[in-house]
Design an enzyme around this catalytic site. Structure first.
Site, PDB file in Angstrom:
ATOM      1  N   CYS A 119     -22.853   6.841  -0.110  1.00 47.90           N
ATOM      2  CA  CYS A 119     -23.293   6.200   0.890  1.00 47.90           C
ATOM      3  C   CYS A 119     -24.679   5.481   0.570  1.00 47.90           C
ATOM      4  O   CYS A 119     -25.210   5.905  -0.590  1.00 47.90           O
ATOM      5  CB  CYS A 119     -23.808   7.139   2.269  1.00 47.90           C
TER       6      CYS A 119
ATOM      7  N   CYS B 236     -12.505  -7.795   4.271  1.00 47.86           N
ATOM      8  CA  CYS B 236     -13.305  -6.868   3.797  1.00 47.86           C
ATOM      9  C   CYS B 236     -14.413  -7.492   2.920  1.00 47.86           C
ATOM     10  O   CYS B 236     -15.289  -6.684   2.235  1.00 47.86           O
ATOM     11  CB  CYS B 236     -12.832  -5.607   3.453  1.00 47.86           C
TER      12      CYS B 236
ATOM     13  N   TYR C  25      -0.511  -9.898   3.365  1.00 48.11           N
ATOM     14  CA  TYR C  25      -1.089  -8.668   2.979  1.00 48.11           C
ATOM     15  C   TYR C  25      -1.197  -7.616   3.874  1.00 48.11           C
ATOM     16  O   TYR C  25      -1.981  -7.041   4.441  1.00 48.11           O
ATOM     17  CB  TYR C  25      -2.692  -9.057   2.502  1.00 48.11           C
TER      18      TYR C  25
HETATM   19  N1  SAH Z   1      -3.115  -5.378   6.560  1.00 50.45           N
HETATM   20  C1  SAH Z   1      -3.134  -3.877   5.980  1.00 50.45           C
HETATM   21  C2  SAH Z   1      -3.607  -3.754   4.660  1.00 50.45           C
HETATM   22  C3  SAH Z   1      -4.925  -4.636   3.983  1.00 50.45           C
HETATM   23  S1  SAH Z   1      -5.340  -4.230   2.568  1.00 50.45           S
HETATM   24  C4  SAH Z   1      -3.676  -3.040   6.829  1.00 50.45           C
HETATM   25  O1  SAH Z   1      -4.466  -3.144   7.750  1.00 50.45           O
HETATM   26  O2  SAH Z   1      -3.348  -1.717   6.617  1.00 50.45           O
HETATM   27  C5  SAH Z   1      -4.726  -5.693   1.507  1.00 50.45           C
HETATM   28  C6  SAH Z   1      -3.325  -5.499   0.865  1.00 50.45           C
HETATM   29  O3  SAH Z   1      -2.860  -6.718   0.104  1.00 50.45           O
HETATM   30  C7  SAH Z   1      -2.900  -4.361   0.210  1.00 50.45           C
HETATM   31  O4  SAH Z   1      -1.719  -3.559   0.503  1.00 50.45           O
HETATM   32  C8  SAH Z   1      -2.489  -4.859  -1.149  1.00 50.45           C
HETATM   33  O5  SAH Z   1      -1.368  -3.934  -2.078  1.00 50.45           O
HETATM   34  C9  SAH Z   1      -2.145  -6.192  -0.659  1.00 50.45           C
HETATM   35  N2  SAH Z   1      -2.051  -7.490  -2.091  1.00 50.45           N
HETATM   36  C10 SAH Z   1      -2.908  -7.477  -2.720  1.00 50.45           C
HETATM   37  N3  SAH Z   1      -2.832  -8.644  -3.238  1.00 50.45           N
HETATM   38  C11 SAH Z   1      -1.407  -9.469  -2.758  1.00 50.45           C
HETATM   39  C12 SAH Z   1      -0.800 -10.653  -2.792  1.00 50.45           C
HETATM   40  N4  SAH Z   1      -1.199 -11.391  -3.783  1.00 50.45           N
HETATM   41  N5  SAH Z   1      -0.065 -10.564  -2.172  1.00 50.45           N
HETATM   42  C13 SAH Z   1       0.370  -9.894  -1.214  1.00 50.45           C
HETATM   43  N6  SAH Z   1      -0.145  -8.514  -0.865  1.00 50.45           N
HETATM   44  C14 SAH Z   1      -1.224  -8.365  -1.812  1.00 50.45           C
END
Ligand code: SAH
Length: 463
Positions: A87, A414, A318
């Protein structure tokens, strides 16, 4: 630009006033415009600082005395707050943390996004911002023959023992303590990073907030785990609601916690949890948001911004294990999810089946490759949701969005700085950023999550 000589030198003592916080939570004071970064100092405070390091454009200092103290300063609740580093903001009261996060977002919108006037709402916080994490991953070491499980001391790999982590669900703390004493009783040796010897590397616990189900993962260097049967029996007896006990074998010299091999030692391969009406199966290696209560807030906002009527085709880029996709599928005609990790897509498909959702389709691959292909194949999206990792979206994806012209884009992020960078590109490509909503997914840390609503400008003109 003329290069200014830094106005301070190493070992100087100076009196300063703090006016801001950096994105990683250090106080910022300025001497003739030259920034000095100081840990544990808050905006509105003043005091004497010793300069410890001088760089070209900035310096680091250490607080020697506090003169004025912020009304937002509070006593950190955690006894190991200073050593731990997990933290960064416990010395700032919660209201102050929420304001800091909103300001961080506003600042990058102006500085990087060239959007000084965009609406950035106040951060949505938690009613009770403690004990929110549903996953613990605790490194194990040996001290005087016994086991310690805790955290790495800041900037080192020394493990400090810890009985409780106040941002962790109580159930996870209890699992860690129980597993530590059971393994100690059976003489399990902790992994020694230097010598690459010993057995137990990490104790991991996952907790389903809605279901109460618990998963215990023992991460070991070798597949052999002495007294496996007795250890498992004792875990079952001492951890109520345990549904799954897993051994993960990680034989590599690495900081990555989980290895490639996973065996079920007892119970199920998954535990279940729900967000809103959607149920998820979570395995040891699945990505699942760590603050489920705020995830619901975040996804509800994303859904509100997508403003679906049931007729839309939606792309979720993603998508991870399909969390947002399945949330959206309940209100859309069709959802396409894309994600780079194949196991996550397997989970996403399983989760769609689990919920009887038939209008969601998932593909493995890079969003910046798969979505342009979908576009070439004639797939049209009314709404595109993106939720990239901290580095933001690939520019090829942003350009495809601009070509595809969905009426709405919902950007879940994020990383506020990369969000602002990407919004600028989308704005130049014909989109208007309507509003940004920060959601506090990680109280007491400096992390900020945002949902942003964008609309196609030509669409806005037609309304
Ligand atoms: N939307 C989801 C995950 C978000 S985290 C949720 O809310 O739970 C971001 C995600 O993007 C991860 O799962 C990672 O594996 C994926 N990722 C990273 N680079 C990527 C790319 N170039 N194309 C597709 N997915 C990707």
């Amino acid at each position: 630009m003329t290069k200014l000589k830094p106005p301070v030198e190493k070992n100087d003592y100076i009196d300063v006033s703090f006016e801001d916080l950096t994105h990683d939570g250090a106080g910022v004071a300025k001497v003739n415009g030259f920034p000095i970064f100081v840990q544990n100092a808050l905006p509105g405070e003043s005091g004497q600082v010793k300069i410890i390091k001088v760089k070209k454009g900035y310096a680091f200092g250490k607080l020697v005395t506090h003169e004025r103290v912020s009304e937002n300063r509070t006593e950190p609740r955690c006894p190991v707050y200073k050593q731990c580093g997990g933290c960064q903001l416990q010395h700032l009261n919660y209201e102050g943390q929420l304001q800091f996060k909103q300001k961080q977002v506003k600042d990058v919108m102006a500085r990087i996004g060239h959007l000084p006037n965009v609406t950035v709402h106040p951060t949505i916080g938690m009613n009770d911002p403690w004990r929110y994490r549903n996953k613990a991953q605790v490194p194990v070491a040996e001290r005087e023959g016994g086991l310690v499980a805790g955290f790495y001391q800041q900037r080192s790999h020394d493990i400090i023992d810890m009985d409780a982590c106040l941002i962790q669900q109580q159930e996870n703390d209890d699992v860690v303590q129980a597993v530590k004493s059971i393994c100690e009783k059976y003489g399990i040796r902790a992994y020694d990073e230097q010598k690459h010897k010993g057995t137990l590397r990490h104790i991991m616990a996952r907790y389903g907030l809605v279901t109460g189900e618990i998963m215990v993962v023992l991460v070991t260097r070798t597949s052999e785990l002495p007294h496996k049967k007795q250890i498992v029996e004792e875990i079952v007896q001492s951890v109520p609601n345990v549904k799954s006990i897993i051994q993960n074998v990680n034989s590599k010299r690495t900081n990555v916690i989980l290895g490639d091999q996973t065996h079920v030692l007892w119970g199920e391969e998954y535990i279940y949890d729900s967000i809103g009406d959607v149920k998820f199966a979570i395995s040891a290696k699945s990505f699942y948001q760590v603050n489920p209560e705020q995830t619901k807030v975040l996804y509800d906002k994303a859904l509100e911004y997508a403003n679906l009527t049931g007729e839309e085709t939606v792309i979720d880029a993603y998508c991870g294990i399909g969390t947002i996709s399945l949330f959206l599928a309940q209100k859309a005609k069709k959802v396409y999810g894309v994600e780079i990790v194949p196991e996550a897509i397997e989970d996403a498909k399983r989760n769609a089946d689990l919920n009887g959702i038939e209008n969601a389709e998932f593909a493995v691959g890079e969003a910046e490759v798969v979505i342009p292909n979908w576009y070439k194949q004639g797939i049209k999206a009314d709404v595109i949701v993106v939720d990239p990792p901290r580095k933001g979206c690939d520019e090829a994806l942003l350009n495809t969005i601009i070509d595809m012209k969905p009426k709405k884009v919902v950007y879940v992020s994020c990383g506020p700085a990369t969000l602002a960078r990407d919004l600028k590109i989308l704005e130049e490509g014909g989109y208007q950023t309507l509003e940004v909503q920060p959601v506090d997914m990680f109280p007491h840390t400096t992390h900020v999550e945002c949902v942003t609503q964008l609309i196609l400008k030509e669409e806005a003109g037609n309304q």
